[in-house]
Structure formats: structure tokens, C-alpha cells
Design a protein around this motif. Structure first.
Motif, PDB file in Angstrom:
ATOM      1  N   GLY A 154       0.810  -1.217   0.000  1.00 30.59           N
ATOM      2  CA  GLY A 154       0.000   0.000   0.000  1.00 30.59           C
ATOM      3  C   GLY A 154       0.838   1.260   0.000  1.00 30.59           C
ATOM      4  O   GLY A 154       0.501   2.242  -0.661  1.00 30.59           O
ATOM      5  N   LEU A 155       1.939   1.238   0.734  1.00 28.14           N
ATOM      6  CA  LEU A 155       2.808   2.414   0.837  1.00 28.14           C
ATOM      7  C   LEU A 155       3.361   2.826  -0.518  1.00 28.14           C
ATOM      8  O   LEU A 155       3.509   4.012  -0.791  1.00 28.14           O
ATOM      9  N   GLN A 156       3.630   1.874  -1.384  1.00 25.04           N
ATOM     10  CA  GLN A 156       4.227   2.230  -2.670  1.00 25.04           C
ATOM     11  C   GLN A 156       3.204   2.709  -3.700  1.00 25.04           C
ATOM     12  O   GLN A 156       3.568   3.044  -4.817  1.00 25.04           O
ATOM     13  N   LYS A 157       1.945   2.808  -3.295  1.00 24.89           N
ATOM     14  CA  LYS A 157       0.897   3.329  -4.179  1.00 24.89           C
ATOM     15  C   LYS A 157       0.476   4.708  -3.675  1.00 24.89           C
ATOM     16  O   LYS A 157      -0.073   4.837  -2.584  1.00 24.89           O
ATOM     17  N   GLU A 158       0.714   5.722  -4.467  1.00 21.35           N
ATOM     18  CA  GLU A 158       0.445   7.100  -4.059  1.00 21.35           C
ATOM     19  C   GLU A 158      -1.014   7.291  -3.657  1.00 21.35           C
ATOM     20  O   GLU A 158      -1.303   7.994  -2.683  1.00 21.35           O
ATOM     21  N   GLU A 159      -1.930   6.657  -4.342  1.00 15.12           N
ATOM     22  CA  GLU A 159      -3.358   6.895  -4.098  1.00 15.12           C
ATOM     23  C   GLU A 159      -3.811   6.452  -2.701  1.00 15.12           C
ATOM     24  O   GLU A 159      -4.832   6.923  -2.214  1.00 15.12           O
ATOM     25  N   THR A 160      -3.049   5.594  -2.027  1.00 18.00           N
ATOM     26  CA  THR A 160      -3.421   5.181  -0.668  1.00 18.00           C
ATOM     27  C   THR A 160      -3.118   6.263   0.354  1.00 18.00           C
ATOM     28  O   THR A 160      -3.662   6.238   1.454  1.00 18.00           O
ATOM     29  N   LYS A 161      -2.219   7.162   0.004  1.00 16.38           N
ATOM     30  CA  LYS A 161      -1.774   8.255   0.881  1.00 16.38           C
ATOM     31  C   LYS A 161      -1.094   7.759   2.153  1.00 16.38           C
ATOM     32  O   LYS A 161      -0.941   8.502   3.115  1.00 16.38           O
ATOM     33  N   LEU A 162      -0.645   6.500   2.174  1.00 17.70           N
ATOM     34  CA  LEU A 162       0.059   5.990   3.349  1.00 17.70           C
ATOM     35  C   LEU A 162       1.373   6.717   3.575  1.00 17.70           C
ATOM     36  O   LEU A 162       1.890   6.731   4.695  1.00 17.70           O
ATOM     37  N   TRP A 163       1.921   7.342   2.551  1.00 18.20           N
ATOM     38  CA  TRP A 163       3.167   8.082   2.693  1.00 18.20           C
ATOM     39  C   TRP A 163       3.016   9.261   3.651  1.00 18.20           C
ATOM     40  O   TRP A 163       4.004   9.795   4.138  1.00 18.20           O
ATOM     41  N   HIS A 164       1.780   9.646   3.960  1.00 13.29           N
ATOM     42  CA  HIS A 164       1.535  10.701   4.942  1.00 13.29           C
ATOM     43  C   HIS A 164       1.835  10.240   6.365  1.00 13.29           C
ATOM     44  O   HIS A 164       2.072  11.058   7.238  1.00 13.29           O
ATOM     45  N   LEU A 165       1.781   8.942   6.590  1.00 14.01           N
ATOM     46  CA  LEU A 165       1.906   8.401   7.938  1.00 14.01           C
ATOM     47  C   LEU A 165       3.352   8.359   8.409  1.00 14.01           C
ATOM     48  O   LEU A 165       4.268   8.206   7.609  1.00 14.01           O
ATOM     49  N   GLY A 166       3.529   8.445   9.700  1.00 19.02           N
ATOM     50  CA  GLY A 166       4.851   8.324  10.297  1.00 19.02           C
ATOM     51  C   GLY A 166       5.216   6.865  10.493  1.00 19.02           C
ATOM     52  O   GLY A 166       4.399   5.955  10.291  1.00 19.02           O
ATOM     53  N   ALA A 167       6.434   6.639  10.941  1.00 23.58           N
ATOM     54  CA  ALA A 167       6.957   5.281  11.096  1.00 23.58           C
ATOM     55  C   ALA A 167       6.170   4.466  12.119  1.00 23.58           C
ATOM     56  O   ALA A 167       5.915   3.279  11.897  1.00 23.58           O
ATOM     57  N   VAL A 168       5.756   5.073  13.204  1.00 21.65           N
ATOM     58  CA  VAL A 168       5.023   4.330  14.233  1.00 21.65           C
ATOM     59  C   VAL A 168       3.670   3.876  13.698  1.00 21.65           C
ATOM     60  O   VAL A 168       3.269   2.722  13.885  1.00 21.65           O
ATOM     61  N   ALA A 169       2.964   4.756  13.026  1.00 24.35           N
ATOM     62  CA  ALA A 169       1.664   4.387  12.452  1.00 24.35           C
ATOM     63  C   ALA A 169       1.828   3.297  11.396  1.00 24.35           C
ATOM     64  O   ALA A 169       1.025   2.352  11.342  1.00 24.35           O
ATOM     65  N   LEU A 170       2.854   3.403  10.578  1.00 22.96           N
ATOM     66  CA  LEU A 170       3.100   2.365   9.564  1.00 22.96           C
ATOM     67  C   LEU A 170       3.459   1.042  10.231  1.00 22.96           C
ATOM     68  O   LEU A 170       3.010  -0.025   9.790  1.00 22.96           O
ATOM     69  N   TYR A 171       4.247   1.094  11.307  1.00 23.41           N
ATOM     70  CA  TYR A 171       4.581  -0.138  12.027  1.00 23.41           C
ATOM     71  C   TYR A 171       3.326  -0.773  12.621  1.00 23.41           C
ATOM     72  O   TYR A 171       3.136  -1.985  12.537  1.00 23.41           O
ATOM     73  N   GLU A 172       2.460   0.032  13.218  1.00 25.39           N
ATOM     74  CA  GLU A 172       1.229  -0.506  13.796  1.00 25.39           C
ATOM     75  C   GLU A 172       0.349  -1.136  12.721  1.00 25.39           C
ATOM     76  O   GLU A 172      -0.240  -2.199  12.934  1.00 25.39           O
ATOM     77  N   MET A 173       0.282  -0.510  11.557  1.00 20.81           N
ATOM     78  CA  MET A 173      -0.463  -1.080  10.440  1.00 20.81           C
ATOM     79  C   MET A 173       0.172  -2.400   9.999  1.00 20.81           C
ATOM     80  O   MET A 173      -0.525  -3.402   9.770  1.00 20.81           O
ATOM     81  N   TYR A 174       1.487  -2.410   9.884  1.00 22.18           N
ATOM     82  CA  TYR A 174       2.224  -3.630   9.534  1.00 22.18           C
ATOM     83  C   TYR A 174       1.922  -4.730  10.539  1.00 22.18           C
ATOM     84  O   TYR A 174       1.594  -5.855  10.181  1.00 22.18           O
ATOM     85  N   ARG A 175       2.049  -4.424  11.819  1.00 23.35           N
ATOM     86  CA  ARG A 175       1.824  -5.397  12.891  1.00 23.35           C
ATOM     87  C   ARG A 175       0.396  -5.936  12.859  1.00 23.35           C
ATOM     88  O   ARG A 175       0.180  -7.136  12.994  1.00 23.35           O
ATOM     89  N   ASP A 176      -0.568  -5.050  12.641  1.00 24.64           N
ATOM     90  CA  ASP A 176      -1.970  -5.473  12.580  1.00 24.64           C
ATOM     91  C   ASP A 176      -2.228  -6.388  11.388  1.00 24.64           C
ATOM     92  O   ASP A 176      -2.957  -7.368  11.493  1.00 24.64           O
ATOM     93  N   ASN A 177      -1.592  -6.082  10.249  1.00 25.84           N
ATOM     94  CA  ASN A 177      -1.774  -6.902   9.048  1.00 25.84           C
ATOM     95  C   ASN A 177      -1.097  -8.254   9.195  1.00 25.84           C
ATOM     96  O   ASN A 177      -1.604  -9.261   8.708  1.00 25.84           O
ATOM     97  N   VAL A 178       0.059  -8.299   9.861  1.00 24.28           N
ATOM     98  CA  VAL A 178       0.781  -9.563  10.059  1.00 24.28           C
ATOM     99  C   VAL A 178       0.003 -10.459  11.019  1.00 24.28           C
ATOM    100  O   VAL A 178      -0.017 -11.673  10.851  1.00 24.28           O
ATOM    101  N   ALA A 179      -0.659  -9.842  11.999  1.00 25.98           N
ATOM    102  CA  ALA A 179      -1.388 -10.609  13.008  1.00 25.98           C
ATOM    103  C   ALA A 179      -2.640 -11.273  12.437  1.00 25.98           C
ATOM    104  O   ALA A 179      -3.160 -12.224  13.005  1.00 25.98           O
ATOM    105  N   GLU A 180      -3.129 -10.778  11.319  1.00 21.43           N
ATOM    106  CA  GLU A 180      -4.364 -11.331  10.735  1.00 21.43           C
ATOM    107  C   GLU A 180      -4.124 -12.639  10.048  1.00 21.43           C
ATOM    108  O   GLU A 180      -3.151 -13.030   9.586  1.00 21.43           O
TER     109      GLU A 180
END
Length: 74
Positions: free
Chosen positions: A48-74
Motif C-alpha cells: 500500500g505504501l508504494q501506491k500514491e493513491e493510498t496516501k500511506l506516505w503521509h503516515l509516520g513510522a510508528v503508524a506504519l509499524y502498527e499497520m504492519y503489525r496489525d496486518n501480520v497478526a491477521e
């Protein structure tokens, strides 16, 4: 000067964000930075981060890590 982020220039923002997220992954998951980067690159969050339209590039490292962790846990 063009200040707009597009898919064409998004790659300029990613290395720093990826390095910061990988450092958090390495610390929290007790692995090497290389292993952390490999895990992040293989994640849905990175996809998602590598797609501009998701706007994930706006997020900081902690928010991206939490998203990563949540996705890995699923």
C-alpha cells in the motif's frame, strides 16, 4: 517548483520511511535490520505504501509499524 506528490516521484519519500519502520520492526521483533526490511517489503503495508493513491506516505513510522503489525497478526 513542483511540490505535489505523484506516483512518479513517490519513490523519493520511501527509503527514509522504510528504514524507520524497519528499525522499529527490528527492535520489537528482535531481528536484524536486514530481516526487518525483508519482512516489511513482503507486507501488505508496504504494498500500500508504494501506491500514491493510498496516501500511506503521509503516515509516520510508528503508524506504519502498527499497520504492519496489525496486518501480520491477521
Amino acid at each position: 517548483m513542483n511540490l505535489q506528490v505523484t506516483q512518479k516521484n513517490l519513490h523519493l519519500f520511501l527509503p527514509g520511511k522504510i528504514a524507520n519502520v524497519a528499525a522499529i520492526i527490528a527492535d520489537n521483533e528482535h531481528c536484524s535490520t536486514l530481516e526487518a526490511m525483508q519482512r516489511f517489503y513482503a507486507s501488505a503495508t508496504y504494498q500500500g505504501l508504494q501506491k500514491e493513491e493510498t496516501k500511506l506516505w503521509h503516515l509516520g513510522a510508528v503508524a506504519l509499524y502498527e499497520m504492519y503489525r496489525d496486518n501480520v497478526a491477521e
